[in-house]
Design a protein around this motif. Structure first.
Motif, PDB file in Angstrom:
ATOM      1  N   GLY A  36       0.783  -1.228   0.000  1.00 44.19           N
ATOM      2  CA  GLY A  36       0.000   0.000   0.000  1.00 44.19           C
ATOM      3  C   GLY A  36       0.812   1.273   0.000  1.00 44.19           C
ATOM      4  N   ALA A  37       2.081   1.181  -0.427  1.00 44.77           N
ATOM      5  CA  ALA A  37       2.943   2.369  -0.403  1.00 44.77           C
ATOM      6  C   ALA A  37       2.423   3.479  -1.294  1.00 44.77           C
ATOM      7  CB  ALA A  37       4.365   1.990  -0.818  1.00 44.77           C
ATOM      8  N   HIS A  38       1.687   3.103  -2.359  1.00 44.76           N
ATOM      9  CA  HIS A  38       1.170   4.104  -3.296  1.00 44.76           C
ATOM     10  C   HIS A  38      -0.007   4.894  -2.731  1.00 44.76           C
ATOM     11  CE1 HIS A  38      -1.077   0.440  -3.658  1.00 44.76           C
ATOM     12  NE2 HIS A  38      -1.936   0.940  -4.513  1.00 44.76           N
ATOM     13  N   LYS A  39      -0.534   4.479  -1.579  1.00 48.09           N
ATOM     14  CA  LYS A  39      -1.660   5.180  -0.959  1.00 48.09           C
ATOM     15  C   LYS A  39      -1.255   5.929   0.306  1.00 48.09           C
ATOM     16  CE  LYS A  39      -4.486   3.645  -4.089  1.00 48.09           C
ATOM     17  NZ  LYS A  39      -4.980   4.559  -5.159  1.00 48.09           N
ATOM     18  N   ARG A  40       0.038   5.934   0.598  1.00 47.10           N
ATOM     19  CA  ARG A  40       0.514   6.650   1.783  1.00 47.10           C
ATOM     20  C   ARG A  40       0.696   8.132   1.478  1.00 47.10           C
ATOM     21  NH1 ARG A  40       4.916   1.939   3.090  1.00 47.10           N
ATOM     22  NH2 ARG A  40       3.418   0.410   3.908  1.00 47.10           N
ATOM     23  N   PRO A  41       0.613   8.973   2.512  1.00 49.25           N
ATOM     24  CA  PRO A  41       0.660  10.426   2.282  1.00 49.25           C
ATOM     25  C   PRO A  41       1.870  10.891   1.501  1.00 49.25           C
ATOM     26  CG  PRO A  41      -0.066   9.971   4.515  1.00 49.25           C
ATOM     27  CD  PRO A  41       0.332   8.654   3.933  1.00 49.25           C
ATOM     28  N   GLU A  42       3.033  10.308   1.777  1.00 53.55           N
ATOM     29  CA  GLU A  42       4.241  10.771   1.095  1.00 53.55           C
ATOM     30  C   GLU A  42       4.188  10.499  -0.411  1.00 53.55           C
ATOM     31  OE1 GLU A  42       5.381   6.903   3.330  1.00 53.55           O
ATOM     32  OE2 GLU A  42       4.054   8.651   3.614  1.00 53.55           O
ATOM     33  N   PHE A  43       3.549   9.387  -0.805  1.00 54.18           N
ATOM     34  CA  PHE A  43       3.426   9.127  -2.236  1.00 54.18           C
ATOM     35  C   PHE A  43       2.282   9.940  -2.844  1.00 54.18           C
ATOM     36  CE2 PHE A  43       2.217   6.980  -6.138  1.00 54.18           C
ATOM     37  CZ  PHE A  43       3.452   6.790  -6.732  1.00 54.18           C
ATOM     38  N   LEU A  44       1.200  10.097  -2.118  1.00 56.04           N
ATOM     39  CA  LEU A  44       0.073  10.879  -2.628  1.00 56.04           C
ATOM     40  C   LEU A  44       0.449  12.340  -2.840  1.00 56.04           C
ATOM     41  CD1 LEU A  44      -2.829   9.348  -0.512  1.00 56.04           C
ATOM     42  CD2 LEU A  44      -2.373   8.991  -2.952  1.00 56.04           C
ATOM     43  N   ARG A  45       1.480  12.804  -2.174  1.00 56.43           N
ATOM     44  CA  ARG A  45       1.966  14.157  -2.443  1.00 56.43           C
ATOM     45  C   ARG A  45       2.600  14.238  -3.834  1.00 56.43           C
ATOM     46  NH1 ARG A  45       3.017  14.239   3.254  1.00 56.43           N
ATOM     47  NH2 ARG A  45       5.118  13.375   2.986  1.00 56.43           N
ATOM     48  N   LEU A  46       3.094  13.108  -4.325  1.00 58.80           N
ATOM     49  CA  LEU A  46       3.658  13.062  -5.682  1.00 58.80           C
ATOM     50  C   LEU A  46       2.571  12.881  -6.730  1.00 58.80           C
ATOM     51  CD1 LEU A  46       6.698  10.690  -5.019  1.00 58.80           C
ATOM     52  CD2 LEU A  46       6.703  13.196  -5.090  1.00 58.80           C
ATOM     53  N   ASN A  47       1.583  12.055  -6.423  1.00 64.24           N
ATOM     54  CA  ASN A  47       0.492  11.783  -7.356  1.00 64.24           C
ATOM     55  C   ASN A  47      -0.765  11.497  -6.556  1.00 64.24           C
ATOM     56  OD1 ASN A  47      -1.257  11.010  -9.345  1.00 64.24           O
ATOM     57  ND2 ASN A  47      -0.097   9.228 -10.020  1.00 64.24           N
ATOM     58  N   ARG A  48      -1.689  12.420  -6.577  1.00 62.37           N
ATOM     59  CA  ARG A  48      -2.902  12.281  -5.776  1.00 62.37           C
ATOM     60  C   ARG A  48      -3.744  11.079  -6.186  1.00 62.37           C
ATOM     61  NH1 ARG A  48      -2.674  18.069  -6.090  1.00 62.37           N
ATOM     62  NH2 ARG A  48      -2.461  18.994  -4.007  1.00 62.37           N
ATOM     63  N   PHE A  49      -3.542  10.573  -7.394  1.00 64.80           N
ATOM     64  CA  PHE A  49      -4.276   9.382  -7.828  1.00 64.80           C
ATOM     65  C   PHE A  49      -3.692   8.108  -7.208  1.00 64.80           C
ATOM     66  CE2 PHE A  49      -5.403  12.272 -11.349  1.00 64.80           C
ATOM     67  CZ  PHE A  49      -6.789  12.151 -11.294  1.00 64.80           C
ATOM     68  N   GLY A  50      -2.523   8.200  -6.595  1.00 70.15           N
ATOM     69  CA  GLY A  50      -1.933   7.033  -5.964  1.00 70.15           C
ATOM     70  C   GLY A  50      -1.553   5.954  -6.947  1.00 70.15           C
ATOM     71  N   GLN A  51      -0.933   6.355  -8.047  1.00 68.97           N
ATOM     72  CA  GLN A  51      -0.594   5.421  -9.114  1.00 68.97           C
ATOM     73  C   GLN A  51       0.859   5.621  -9.557  1.00 68.97           C
ATOM     74  OE1 GLN A  51      -3.646   6.975 -11.697  1.00 68.97           O
ATOM     75  NE2 GLN A  51      -5.020   5.266 -11.286  1.00 68.97           N
ATOM     76  N   VAL A  52       1.457   4.529 -10.031  1.00 74.91           N
ATOM     77  CA  VAL A  52       2.775   4.597 -10.646  1.00 74.91           C
ATOM     78  C   VAL A  52       2.604   4.542 -12.159  1.00 74.91           C
ATOM     79  CG1 VAL A  52       3.966   3.524  -8.706  1.00 74.91           C
ATOM     80  CG2 VAL A  52       3.056   2.052 -10.500  1.00 74.91           C
ATOM     81  N   PRO A  53       3.580   5.128 -12.890  1.00 67.10           N
ATOM     82  CA  PRO A  53       4.842   5.699 -12.452  1.00 67.10           C
ATOM     83  C   PRO A  53       4.727   7.187 -12.133  1.00 67.10           C
ATOM     84  CG  PRO A  53       4.796   5.676 -14.832  1.00 67.10           C
ATOM     85  CD  PRO A  53       3.505   5.027 -14.374  1.00 67.10           C
ATOM     86  N   VAL A  54       5.747   7.675 -11.415  1.00 68.86           N
ATOM     87  CA  VAL A  54       5.935   9.102 -11.185  1.00 68.86           C
ATOM     88  C   VAL A  54       7.413   9.402 -11.403  1.00 68.86           C
ATOM     89  CG1 VAL A  54       5.834  10.989  -9.519  1.00 68.86           C
ATOM     90  CG2 VAL A  54       4.041   9.239  -9.520  1.00 68.86           C
ATOM     91  N   LEU A  55       7.695  10.470 -12.126  1.00 74.80           N
ATOM     92  CA  LEU A  55       9.076  10.896 -12.358  1.00 74.80           C
ATOM     93  C   LEU A  55       9.371  12.124 -11.511  1.00 74.80           C
ATOM     94  CD1 LEU A  55      11.629  10.399 -14.210  1.00 74.80           C
ATOM     95  CD2 LEU A  55      10.730  12.274 -15.624  1.00 74.80           C
ATOM     96  N   ASP A  56      10.509  12.081 -10.820  1.00 73.66           N
ATOM     97  CA  ASP A  56      10.998  13.229 -10.059  1.00 73.66           C
ATOM     98  C   ASP A  56      12.297  13.688 -10.714  1.00 73.66           C
ATOM     99  OD1 ASP A  56      12.062  15.054  -8.285  1.00 73.66           O
ATOM    100  OD2 ASP A  56      11.673  13.847  -6.504  1.00 73.66           O
ATOM    101  N   ASP A  57      12.239  14.813 -11.391  1.00 73.11           N
ATOM    102  CA  ASP A  57      13.422  15.364 -12.058  1.00 73.11           C
ATOM    103  C   ASP A  57      13.903  16.571 -11.274  1.00 73.11           C
ATOM    104  OD1 ASP A  57      15.419  16.088 -13.804  1.00 73.11           O
ATOM    105  OD2 ASP A  57      14.069  17.036 -15.258  1.00 73.11           O
TER     106      ASP A  57
END
Length: 206
Positions: A36-57
């Motif tokens: 459930g890491a994709h639904k934790r607050p720290e990941f939801l700050r990257l993507n509110r949909f809670g989905q991968v992938p996300v790119l951090d440049d």
């Protein structure tokens, strides 16, 4: 660049594949979907949909696999993969839309049902998968690549879920042109394979 990724997500593979094809150095950060890491607050700050992938440049956050490919192509000036010519750009965009529509609701959905136990109508999504494959096979009858005369984002966007369609009980045997195209993609310098799926019902993608 850091790519937040899950190895069984075709969407995540799409982004990883494109970064590799253009030779862009990047760190792959595994997101534990089962935990459930994709639904934790720290990941939801990257993507509110809670989905991968996300790119951090370096602080620029880009979510969604197609958006990531467009971002990378634009940043690197890779007009070979994302043309500037209006007609060619439109041709590529057409197939990015197919990847987000017919592909997602056909081969990708059939794989979700068969491998991950998604609650969808297996017969319906399988029929959609074959309808798309028939179109792709016809499109590839007179050219090597899906959008224009060279590989583009369109080919990368379609590859992962078409290549893994048999995992969703979608037989590719009747699509000679599609199979030849898959082999051409796999022969590109920098190609990275999409690992076979194992049961992981938490897999989710964007």
């Amino acid at each position: 660049m850091k790519l937040h990724h899950h190895p069984l997500s075709g969407h995540a593979h799409r982004a990883h594949l494109f970064l590799s094809l253009v030779g862009q150095a990047h760190e792959v950060s595994h997101v534990d979907l089962l935990a459930g890491a994709h639904k934790r607050p720290e990941f939801l700050r990257l993507n509110r949909f809670g989905q991968v992938p996300v790119l951090d440049d370096d602080g620029t956050i880009v979510a969604d696999s197609n958006a990531i490919m467009v971002y990378v192509a634009k940043k690197l000036g890779r007009t070979d993969w994302l043309p500037d010519d209006p007609a060619e750009a439109a041709a590529v965009q057409r197939w990015l839309s197919v990847a987000a529509g017919e592909l997602a609701h056909g081969p990708a959905a059939a794989r979700l049902v068969a491998v991950f136990g998604a609650k969808r109508d297996a017969e319906e999504v399988t029929a959609r998968a074959h309808a798309l494959l028939q179109v792709l096979d016809a499109e590839l009858a007179d050219r090597a690549w899906i959008a224009i005369a060279r590989p583009t984002l369109a080919d990368v966007a379609l590859y992962s879920y078409v290549g893994r369609a048999p995992e969703g009980h979608v037989d590719l045997a009747g699509y000679a042109n599609v199979n030849a195209w898959l082999r051409r993609v796999e022969a590109l310098p920098g190609f990275v394979p999409f690992p076979p799926a194992v049961a992981d019902p938490a897999t989710t993608a964007a």
